[in-house]
Design a protein around this motif. Sequence first.
Motif, PDB file in Angstrom:
ATOM      1  N   MET A  68       0.743  -1.199  -0.009  1.00  0.00           N
ATOM      2  CA  MET A  68       0.058  -0.054  -0.060  1.00  0.00           C
ATOM      3  C   MET A  68       0.825   1.235   0.074  1.00  0.00           C
ATOM      4  N   LYS A  69       2.056   1.102  -0.611  1.00  0.00           N
ATOM      5  CA  LYS A  69       2.983   2.273  -0.393  1.00  0.00           C
ATOM      6  C   LYS A  69       2.448   3.536  -1.218  1.00  0.00           C
ATOM      7  N   MET A  70       1.976   3.188  -2.375  1.00  0.00           N
ATOM      8  CA  MET A  70       1.632   4.309  -3.068  1.00  0.00           C
ATOM      9  C   MET A  70       0.165   4.906  -2.751  1.00  0.00           C
ATOM     10  N   GLU A  71      -0.515   4.495  -1.740  1.00  0.00           N
ATOM     11  CA  GLU A  71      -1.880   4.702  -1.630  1.00  0.00           C
ATOM     12  C   GLU A  71      -1.733   6.192  -0.524  1.00  0.00           C
ATOM     13  N   LEU A  72      -2.921   7.115  -0.659  1.00  0.00           N
ATOM     14  CA  LEU A  72      -2.746   8.249   0.076  1.00  0.00           C
ATOM     15  C   LEU A  72      -3.396   7.954   1.494  1.00  0.00           C
ATOM     16  N   LYS A  73      -4.125   7.059   1.692  1.00  0.00           N
ATOM     17  CA  LYS A  73      -4.903   6.670   2.839  1.00  0.00           C
ATOM     18  C   LYS A  73      -4.089   5.678   3.558  1.00  0.00           C
ATOM     19  N   LYS A  74      -3.061   5.256   3.430  1.00  0.00           N
ATOM     20  CA  LYS A  74      -2.488   3.947   4.204  1.00  0.00           C
ATOM     21  C   LYS A  74      -2.515   3.917   5.624  1.00  0.00           C
ATOM     22  N   LYS A  75      -2.467   4.929   6.390  1.00  0.00           N
ATOM     23  CA  LYS A  75      -2.686   5.100   7.902  1.00  0.00           C
ATOM     24  C   LYS A  75      -4.009   4.743   8.200  1.00  0.00           C
ATOM     25  N   TYR A  76      -4.823   5.027   7.266  1.00  0.00           N
ATOM     26  CA  TYR A  76      -6.509   4.728   7.961  1.00  0.00           C
ATOM     27  C   TYR A  76      -6.462   3.343   7.700  1.00  0.00           C
ATOM     28  N   PHE A  77      -5.981   2.670   6.411  1.00  0.00           N
ATOM     29  CA  PHE A  77      -6.010   1.150   6.202  1.00  0.00           C
ATOM     30  C   PHE A  77      -5.525   0.536   7.020  1.00  0.00           C
ATOM     31  N   ILE A  78      -4.249   0.860   7.864  1.00  0.00           N
ATOM     32  CA  ILE A  78      -3.615   0.062   8.913  1.00  0.00           C
ATOM     33  C   ILE A  78      -4.485   0.136  10.324  1.00  0.00           C
ATOM     34  N   MET A  79      -5.112   1.292  10.395  1.00  0.00           N
ATOM     35  CA  MET A  79      -5.949   1.426  11.670  1.00  0.00           C
ATOM     36  C   MET A  79      -7.028   0.650  11.375  1.00  0.00           C
ATOM     37  N   ILE A  80      -7.762   0.629  10.273  1.00  0.00           N
ATOM     38  CA  ILE A  80      -8.894  -0.280   9.987  1.00  0.00           C
ATOM     39  C   ILE A  80      -8.611  -1.752  10.432  1.00  0.00           C
ATOM     40  N   LEU A  81      -7.351  -2.143   9.741  1.00  0.00           N
ATOM     41  CA  LEU A  81      -7.124  -3.523   9.931  1.00  0.00           C
ATOM     42  C   LEU A  81      -6.878  -4.048  11.377  1.00  0.00           C
ATOM     43  N   PHE A  82      -6.260  -2.900  12.166  1.00  0.00           N
ATOM     44  CA  PHE A  82      -5.999  -2.990  13.655  1.00  0.00           C
ATOM     45  C   PHE A  82      -7.464  -3.166  14.253  1.00  0.00           C
ATOM     46  N   LEU A  83      -8.310  -2.519  14.000  1.00  0.00           N
ATOM     47  CA  LEU A  83      -9.733  -2.557  14.565  1.00  0.00           C
ATOM     48  C   LEU A  83     -10.238  -3.867  14.232  1.00  0.00           C
ATOM     49  N   PHE A  84     -10.112  -4.416  13.160  1.00  0.00           N
ATOM     50  CA  PHE A  84     -10.376  -5.894  12.742  1.00  0.00           C
ATOM     51  C   PHE A  84     -10.191  -6.626  13.667  1.00  0.00           C
ATOM     52  N   VAL A  85      -8.783  -6.744  14.072  1.00  0.00           N
ATOM     53  CA  VAL A  85      -7.900  -7.451  14.897  1.00  0.00           C
ATOM     54  C   VAL A  85      -8.698  -7.315  16.280  1.00  0.00           C
ATOM     55  N   LEU A  86      -8.899  -6.238  16.818  1.00  0.00           N
ATOM     56  CA  LEU A  86      -9.682  -6.087  18.096  1.00  0.00           C
ATOM     57  C   LEU A  86     -11.044  -6.405  18.117  1.00  0.00           C
ATOM     58  N   SER A  87     -11.610  -6.391  17.062  1.00  0.00           N
ATOM     59  CA  SER A  87     -13.447  -7.205  17.075  1.00  0.00           C
ATOM     60  C   SER A  87     -13.122  -8.518  17.011  1.00  0.00           C
ATOM     61  N   MET A  88     -12.017  -9.198  16.622  1.00  0.00           N
ATOM     62  CA  MET A  88     -12.073 -10.538  16.397  1.00  0.00           C
ATOM     63  C   MET A  88     -11.298 -10.927  17.835  1.00  0.00           C
ATOM     64  N   ILE A  89     -10.671 -10.243  18.697  1.00  0.00           N
ATOM     65  CA  ILE A  89     -10.517 -10.617  19.957  1.00  0.00           C
ATOM     66  C   ILE A  89     -11.414 -10.544  20.685  1.00  0.00           C
ATOM     67  N   LEU A  90     -12.313  -9.604  20.769  1.00  0.00           N
ATOM     68  CA  LEU A  90     -13.653  -9.418  21.672  1.00  0.00           C
ATOM     69  C   LEU A  90     -14.552 -10.653  21.220  1.00  0.00           C
ATOM     70  N   MET A  91     -14.510 -11.018  19.966  1.00  0.00           N
ATOM     71  CA  MET A  91     -15.537 -12.199  19.701  1.00  0.00           C
ATOM     72  C   MET A  91     -14.859 -13.480  20.385  1.00  0.00           C
ATOM     73  N   VAL A  92     -13.582 -13.609  20.273  1.00  0.00           N
ATOM     74  CA  VAL A  92     -13.083 -14.935  20.808  1.00  0.00           C
ATOM     75  C   VAL A  92     -12.979 -15.150  22.143  1.00  0.00           C
ATOM     76  N   ILE A  93     -12.848 -14.017  23.006  1.00  0.00           N
ATOM     77  CA  ILE A  93     -12.415 -14.261  24.449  1.00  0.00           C
ATOM     78  C   ILE A  93     -13.623 -14.578  25.346  1.00  0.00           C
ATOM     79  N   SER A  94     -14.912 -14.291  24.666  1.00  0.00           N
ATOM     80  CA  SER A  94     -16.076 -14.461  25.852  1.00  0.00           C
ATOM     81  C   SER A  94     -17.066 -15.326  25.291  1.00  0.00           C
ATOM     82  N   PRO A  95     -17.728 -15.803  26.084  1.00  0.00           N
ATOM     83  CA  PRO A  95     -18.899 -16.799  25.807  1.00  0.00           C
ATOM     84  C   PRO A  95     -20.049 -16.213  25.936  1.00  0.00           C
ATOM     85  N   ASN A  96     -19.921 -14.865  26.192  1.00  0.00           N
ATOM     86  CA  ASN A  96     -21.113 -14.110  26.596  1.00  0.00           C
ATOM     87  C   ASN A  96     -21.664 -13.653  25.136  1.00  0.00           C
ATOM     88  N   ILE A  97     -22.911 -13.652  25.116  1.00  0.00           N
ATOM     89  CA  ILE A  97     -23.578 -13.311  23.749  1.00  0.00           C
ATOM     90  C   ILE A  97     -23.606 -11.702  23.384  1.00  0.00           C
TER      91      ILE A  97
END
Length: 560
Positions: free
Chosen positions: A77-106
């Motif tokens: 993504m070197k030539m992309e203008l919004k690459k910082k936003y892209f990385i932040m969204i990817l990190f948010l994705f990982v956080l959502s995945m962690i939230l889903m995995v850690i808890s058996p609460n619905i």
Amino acid sequence: MINNLMMIQLLFLSSIFMILSMIFIMMKNIILIEWLIYSINSYNMKFIILIDWMMLIFLSVIMFISSMVMLYSKEYMKMELKKKYFIMILFLFVLSMILMVISPNIISIILGWDGLGLISYCLIIYYQNIYSFNSGMLTLLTNRIGDVMLLIMIFLIFNLGSWNLMFYKMSNKLLMILFLIMIMTKSAQIPFSMWLPAAMAAPTPVSSLVHSSTLVTAGIYLLIRYQKLFLFNNMNFMIMIIGMLTMIISSINAILDYDLKKIIAFSTLSQLGLMMMMLSIKLTNYVFFHLLSHAMFKSLLFLCSGVIIHFMNNMQDIRFMGNLIYETPLIIMYMNFSNLSLCGFPFLSGFYTKDLMYEMILNYNLNFYIYNLMYLCIMLTVMYSMRLMYYLIFNMNMFYSLSMKMDNWTMSISMFMLFLMSLIFSTFMNWLLFSSMNFSIINLNIKNILYFMMLIGLILINMKYFNYNLKMYFYTLIIKLMMFFYLLKITMLNNFMILMFSKSLMKINEFGWNEYYMKYLMKDFLNMINKNFYLFHLNKFIQMFMMFIYLYLILFMINW
């Protein structure tokens, strides 16, 4: 800079979680952390974190793949203008995945689940064109079906006094059907399959992280966690049929498609179908084992395809590729290894997981037709894998834009790390999870059927005459299968008729008589009744008489 920081953090956390998971396996420990948020009468709203070896090892794999994708994105993504936003969204994705995995609460599950759906939509529409918008909308709306099922489940479970699914042993078919539909939408099972190949409109690092190793495996992970609930409600046969159908149709589509990323997406779909099928026969640990090793080699496959697409001047059609073994030998070697792992070649990742599952399934008293369909799927897997490698290595063409070739060390390191893990990880996990006593001994002739079907698949894909005749005789059937119940035709094409219809509908509703009749008529009618009630209160005889007429008319219309 932000890439390096997040990559180092995720890699560090991944190694810590891997060590912790080994400790938990050896000590056989489970830690349950409860946090009481709110209490009313007999109902306690708790947030629960369940820490066991399965959760830790799954988080470790997610974080490892995420860190490699972050490193790869730095160059991709070197030539992309919004690459910082892209990385932040990817990190948010990982956080959502962690939230889903850690808890058996619905409640925690729906927060992570909705986060996954929304962030994947943002990532799919990253390249802003009609194809991306259509794909993103298809993904979002399909996932909303699952979200609605989850919301209905929340309100149904509210009666039971707790939202913690893990503690239930309930005989409730409706609840389990809602749960199954929710899992099917996220894991792209039939008939909600079309969004996964459509989501290939996203950048390749997204396909590698989101659509091969995390998002689509979220549903399978939940099915592994709550498998006892499904078995308690005798739903294993339904799960088996869904998995088998997904396997066959996606494998046939992978053989017939020409888009490099879509072929890999269909192979992911086929493996998800296999996992669903195996879960119906209580092979929980084996499926989890396959889930982890599949995430490793499939993310490698996507990263390699991204490099090739870069070299080929953003061309994704495999018919324009060929002779890549002379131009990019390292990338082709990585692709070959991950493809052979997918087929279950001896002593690679897939061999320790797929072969083990196929051997275990032979010990069960299943229908003869199910075995036949299973062997057909093995044959088709070899066929589409070998077809892809044929087009990339041996296919002769005149399209040479490989002069743009640029080897980059960051991309190479991320792919090498995943390649290394694809080779080592399954052996390591096999040693860790399954003791030497836990192996199945089956008849050698039955075992050889697996390899025989692979050999037939290899022979069939090399028969040019067979391929040509197949396409000629079954052309209509092939077109139908490739359209996945015509979902592709509705969503992927810029359908002018639908757009015009929606425009005229908006015109009628917003600028025509319909606005008055729909929005304001009922309001005026209620105001009139309200006014009459007020006059009736002031003892006006005429108004009282009119009021009775109004009420009589309303009752008459209702009865009529």
